[in-house]
Design an enzyme around this catalytic site. Structure first.
Site, PDB file in Angstrom:
ATOM      1  N   LYS A  80       0.840  -1.213   0.000  1.00 47.11           N
ATOM      2  CA  LYS A  80       0.000   0.000   0.000  1.00 47.11           C
ATOM      3  C   LYS A  80       0.863   1.247   0.000  1.00 47.11           C
ATOM      4  O   LYS A  80       0.659   2.159  -0.801  1.00 47.11           O
ATOM      5  CB  LYS A  80      -0.913   0.013   1.230  1.00 47.11           C
ATOM      6  CG  LYS A  80      -1.606   1.352   1.444  1.00 47.11           C
ATOM      7  CD  LYS A  80      -2.507   1.351   2.656  1.00 47.11           C
ATOM      8  CE  LYS A  80      -1.843   1.767   3.937  1.00 47.11           C
ATOM      9  NZ  LYS A  80      -1.548   3.207   4.059  1.00 47.11           N
ATOM     10  N   ASN A  81       1.823   1.288   0.922  1.00 44.99           N
ATOM     11  CA  ASN A  81       2.589   2.528   1.089  1.00 44.99           C
ATOM     12  C   ASN A  81       3.545   2.794  -0.071  1.00 44.99           C
ATOM     13  O   ASN A  81       4.126   3.869  -0.153  1.00 44.99           O
ATOM     14  CB  ASN A  81       3.358   2.511   2.419  1.00 44.99           C
ATOM     15  CG  ASN A  81       2.425   2.743   3.597  1.00 44.99           C
ATOM     16  OD1 ASN A  81       1.244   3.034   3.407  1.00 44.99           O
ATOM     17  ND2 ASN A  81       2.948   2.613   4.802  1.00 44.99           N
ATOM     18  N   ARG A 119      -0.054  14.837  12.943  1.00 45.94           N
ATOM     19  CA  ARG A 119       1.001  14.397  12.015  1.00 45.94           C
ATOM     20  C   ARG A 119       1.320  15.595  11.122  1.00 45.94           C
ATOM     21  O   ARG A 119       0.630  15.855  10.151  1.00 45.94           O
ATOM     22  CB  ARG A 119       0.532  13.192  11.202  1.00 45.94           C
ATOM     23  CG  ARG A 119       0.344  11.964  12.074  1.00 45.94           C
ATOM     24  CD  ARG A 119      -0.228  10.803  11.292  1.00 45.94           C
ATOM     25  NE  ARG A 119       0.723  10.182  10.402  1.00 45.94           N
ATOM     26  CZ  ARG A 119       0.411   9.174   9.580  1.00 45.94           C
ATOM     27  NH1 ARG A 119      -0.812   8.708   9.547  1.00 45.94           N
ATOM     28  NH2 ARG A 119       1.325   8.650   8.795  1.00 45.94           N
ATOM     29  N   ASP A 167       4.727   0.693  12.018  1.00 45.07           N
ATOM     30  CA  ASP A 167       3.499   0.052  11.540  1.00 45.07           C
ATOM     31  C   ASP A 167       3.360  -1.402  12.003  1.00 45.07           C
ATOM     32  O   ASP A 167       2.373  -2.055  11.669  1.00 45.07           O
ATOM     33  CB  ASP A 167       3.436   0.103  10.003  1.00 45.07           C
ATOM     34  CG  ASP A 167       3.106   1.499   9.501  1.00 45.07           C
ATOM     35  OD1 ASP A 167       2.734   2.362  10.310  1.00 45.07           O
ATOM     36  OD2 ASP A 167       3.227   1.720   8.276  1.00 45.07           O
ATOM     37  N   CYS A 217      -4.357  12.378  12.973  1.00 48.31           N
ATOM     38  CA  CYS A 217      -4.748  10.974  12.921  1.00 48.31           C
ATOM     39  C   CYS A 217      -5.313  10.593  14.272  1.00 48.31           C
ATOM     40  O   CYS A 217      -5.179  11.339  15.229  1.00 48.31           O
ATOM     41  CB  CYS A 217      -3.536  10.109  12.624  1.00 48.31           C
ATOM     42  SG  CYS A 217      -3.270   9.937  10.877  1.00 48.31           S
TER      43      CYS A 217
HETATM   44  C1  UD1 Z   1       4.480   6.861   6.415  1.00 46.06           C
HETATM   45  C2  UD1 Z   1       3.559   5.695   6.286  1.00 46.06           C
HETATM   46  C3  UD1 Z   1       3.039   5.252   7.653  1.00 46.06           C
HETATM   47  C4  UD1 Z   1       4.210   4.991   8.593  1.00 46.06           C
HETATM   48  C5  UD1 Z   1       5.169   6.167   8.614  1.00 46.06           C
HETATM   49  C6  UD1 Z   1       6.448   5.893   9.395  1.00 46.06           C
HETATM   50  C7  UD1 Z   1       2.542   6.031   4.117  1.00 46.06           C
HETATM   51  C8  UD1 Z   1       1.317   6.374   3.337  1.00 46.06           C
HETATM   52  N1  UD1 Z   1       2.421   6.077   5.444  1.00 46.06           N
HETATM   53  O1  UD1 Z   1       3.747   7.937   6.977  1.00 46.06           O
HETATM   54  O2  UD1 Z   1       2.280   4.061   7.470  1.00 46.06           O
HETATM   55  O3  UD1 Z   1       3.700   4.783   9.897  1.00 46.06           O
HETATM   56  O4  UD1 Z   1       5.576   6.512   7.272  1.00 46.06           O
HETATM   57  O5  UD1 Z   1       7.128   4.819   8.844  1.00 46.06           O
HETATM   58  O6  UD1 Z   1       3.571   5.697   3.573  1.00 46.06           O
HETATM   59  N2  UD1 Z   1       7.211  14.528  10.592  1.00 46.06           N
HETATM   60  C9  UD1 Z   1       7.397  15.858  10.890  1.00 46.06           C
HETATM   61  N3  UD1 Z   1       7.112  16.782   9.913  1.00 46.06           N
HETATM   62  C10 UD1 Z   1       6.696  16.428   8.665  1.00 46.06           C
HETATM   63  C11 UD1 Z   1       6.514  15.060   8.370  1.00 46.06           C
HETATM   64  C12 UD1 Z   1       6.785  14.133   9.365  1.00 46.06           C
HETATM   65  O7  UD1 Z   1       7.782  16.221  12.000  1.00 46.06           O
HETATM   66  O8  UD1 Z   1       6.472  17.310   7.828  1.00 46.06           O
HETATM   67  C13 UD1 Z   1       7.495  13.503  11.630  1.00 46.06           C
HETATM   68  C14 UD1 Z   1       6.261  12.697  12.030  1.00 46.06           C
HETATM   69  O9  UD1 Z   1       5.520  13.362  13.031  1.00 46.06           O
HETATM   70  C15 UD1 Z   1       6.909  11.408  12.525  1.00 46.06           C
HETATM   71  C16 UD1 Z   1       8.147  11.256  11.643  1.00 46.06           C
HETATM   72  O10 UD1 Z   1       8.356  12.535  11.046  1.00 46.06           O
HETATM   73  O11 UD1 Z   1       7.314  11.550  13.864  1.00 46.06           O
HETATM   74  C17 UD1 Z   1       8.029  10.229  10.542  1.00 46.06           C
HETATM   75  O12 UD1 Z   1       6.833  10.455   9.822  1.00 46.06           O
HETATM   76  P1  UD1 Z   1       6.727  10.166   8.249  1.00 46.06           P
HETATM   77  O13 UD1 Z   1       7.849   9.258   7.856  1.00 46.06           O
HETATM   78  O14 UD1 Z   1       6.592  11.450   7.531  1.00 46.06           O
HETATM   79  O15 UD1 Z   1       5.358   9.392   8.144  1.00 46.06           O
HETATM   80  P2  UD1 Z   1       4.354   9.411   6.923  1.00 46.06           P
HETATM   81  O16 UD1 Z   1       5.092   9.588   5.637  1.00 46.06           O
HETATM   82  O17 UD1 Z   1       3.212  10.319   7.205  1.00 46.06           O
END
Ligand code: UD1
Length: 434
Positions: A22-23, A128, A317, A123
């Protein structure tokens, strides 16, 4: 609404097949918008999030054909015709359903030089942020303004320009989003502390196949030399690593001692070293052979504590599923989430089933029950991975477990009840009124 009803105590054995990731599928679909022509994506999973994102793409004028044959049990292909993109918006009513719709920011900037994308909400397990996505776009020269909950992004007249961008923390979503915009920018972009998750690598491989010049995929430094144009391609998605990890844990819980569960269509490397070595430490025997993982049931699960971390660390996850596995351990285990530090909405539900878990700050302390069964009852899904952890708990519960609000689960697990019932589990779906 739908719920899943699981009668616990049945043996899980035989074969389970892992579907497409999915991701990874979602960023591959976003990448298709950058190709002027018709892209074919093989091994696209039949999931609610994929249907939602197909609708997000359609808003732009892209044509998306996805007519999966759910009975055939063969990988499904999606066809995306991005010849004409004439509407550069991702509306709130679609983005609110799925955060990954925010990839439209990078995809539309890369393709059209402008985008108007609704800000995603929080979420179930907490906020997030998207600050890293926005800072990355600004570093490339994008002018960003906010308008009634929408991010309005515009490239300067000469187009985006490559930049040096540092991510802190490492972010899967921000890395992907900025790559979508940077592949057609002028000059070179360097991403520092880039995400090295397999989802990012496979997505980068598709961009390379389309003609992008990218180096360093799978490392912390990704370098992108902008090109004028990308071509539409035919590309095959990778297997879902989280589905694989979930099935390995299901086998540890419900495959009888000495019997096996064979998981096919898998890529165990994508699980990362931390998960595989933690699984080994539990004492549950497993064997990796090409795209097949065979788990042998055992009667003792050793307690193993984990801390989530970016790849190749333990995936956030899979922490909820690991917690369920540790309820059966002979001793106490600790599960700490350093990536999403509040992702523990499943804990009160597991405790209602008889688990002995306590949350202390960013850690769950699990008092193992030495293999003693949980108790079936009504439980509520709150998010995707929490939901599947409740299904796993149902496998080892006495009586029936009713997992309500399974629409969370349908976002990310393809035909879960069909697959599990084919491997011996008594599970079915029922409609109910809330
Ligand atoms: C993706 C996955 C999700 C998984 C996560 C971590 C998809 C669709 N989803 O989510 O299933 O749980 O990776 O492996 O692929 N952060 C910031 N600022 C930002 C973006 C992120 O501070 O602009 C922080 C988040 O709060 C978190 C960390 O970075 O603590 C990692 O998040 P991120 O890797 O961005 O997760 P997603 O891409 O949303």
């Amino acid at each position: 609404m739908d719920k899943l009803v699981i009668r616990g105590g049945n043996p899980l054995s035989g074969r389970l097949h892992v579907g497409g990731s999915k991701n990874t599928a979602l960023p591959l679909m976003a990448a298709a918008l950058l190709g002027d022509g018709v892209t074919t994506l093989h091994n696209t999973p039949v999931l609610q999030d994929v249907f939602t994102f197909a609708n997000v793409l359609r808003v732009t004028g892209a044509r998306v054909d996805f007519a999966p044959d759910t009975d055939a049990n063969t990988p499904d292909s999606m066809i995306i015709d991005a010849t004409r993109i004439d509407h550069t918006e991702a509306p709130y009513d679609l983005v609110k359903k799925m955060r990954a719709s925010f990839y439209m920011l990078g995809a539309l900037l890369g393709r059209c030089g402008e985008a108007r994308v609704s800000l995603p909400g929080g979420c179930a397990w907490g906020p997030r942020p998207v600050d890293l996505h926005l800072k990355g776009m600004e570093a490339l020269g994008t002018k960003i303004t906010m308008d009634q909950g929408y991010v309005v992004a515009k490239a300067p007249a000469g187009g985006l320009t490559g930049a040096h961008i540092h991510f802190e923390p490492s972010s899967v979503g921000a890395t992907i989003n900025v790559m979508l915009a940077a592949v057609t920018a002028n000059g070179t972009t360097v991403l520092d502390n880039a995400a090295a998750e397999p989802d990012v690598v496979v997505f980068g491989n598709m961009l390379q196949a389309m003609g992008a010049q990218i180096e360093g995929l799978g490392t912390k430094t990704v370098t992108i030399k902008g090109v004028d144009k990308l071509n539409a391609v035919e590309f095959t998605n990778c297997p879902d690593r989280i589905e694989l990890g979930t099935y390995m844990i299901a086998a540890a819980l419900a495959t009888p001692p000495g019997e096996t569960l064979t998981i096919t269509g898998a890529n165990a490397d994508h699980l990362g070293e931390a998960f595989l070595s933690a699984f080994e430490d539990t004492g549950v025997p497993f064997d990796l052979n090409g795209d097949t993982v065979t788990v042998t049931g055992t009667d003792v699960i050793h307690p193993v504590s984990i801390r989530t971390a970016p790849y190749p660390g333990f995936p956030t996850d899979l922490q909820a599923q690991w917690t369920v596995m540790m309820t059966q351990a002979h001793g106490t285990a600790y599960v700490t989430d350093t990536v999403y530090t509040d992702r523990f909405k499943h804990i009160p539900e597991l405790n209602r089933m008889g688990a002995g878990c306590h949350v202390d700050d960013h850690t769950v302390i699990i008092e193992g029950l030495n293999g003693q069964a949980l108790q079936g009852t009504n439980v509520m899904s709150t998010d995707l991975r929490a939901s599947v952890s409740l299904v796993l708990a149902g496998l080892i519960a006495e009586g029936e477990t009713h997992v309500h609000r399974v629409y969370h689960l349908d976002r990310g697990y393809e035909n879960l009840e069909g697959k599990l019932s084919g491997a011996g589990i008594a599970i079915h779906r029922e409609e109910y009124q809330e």
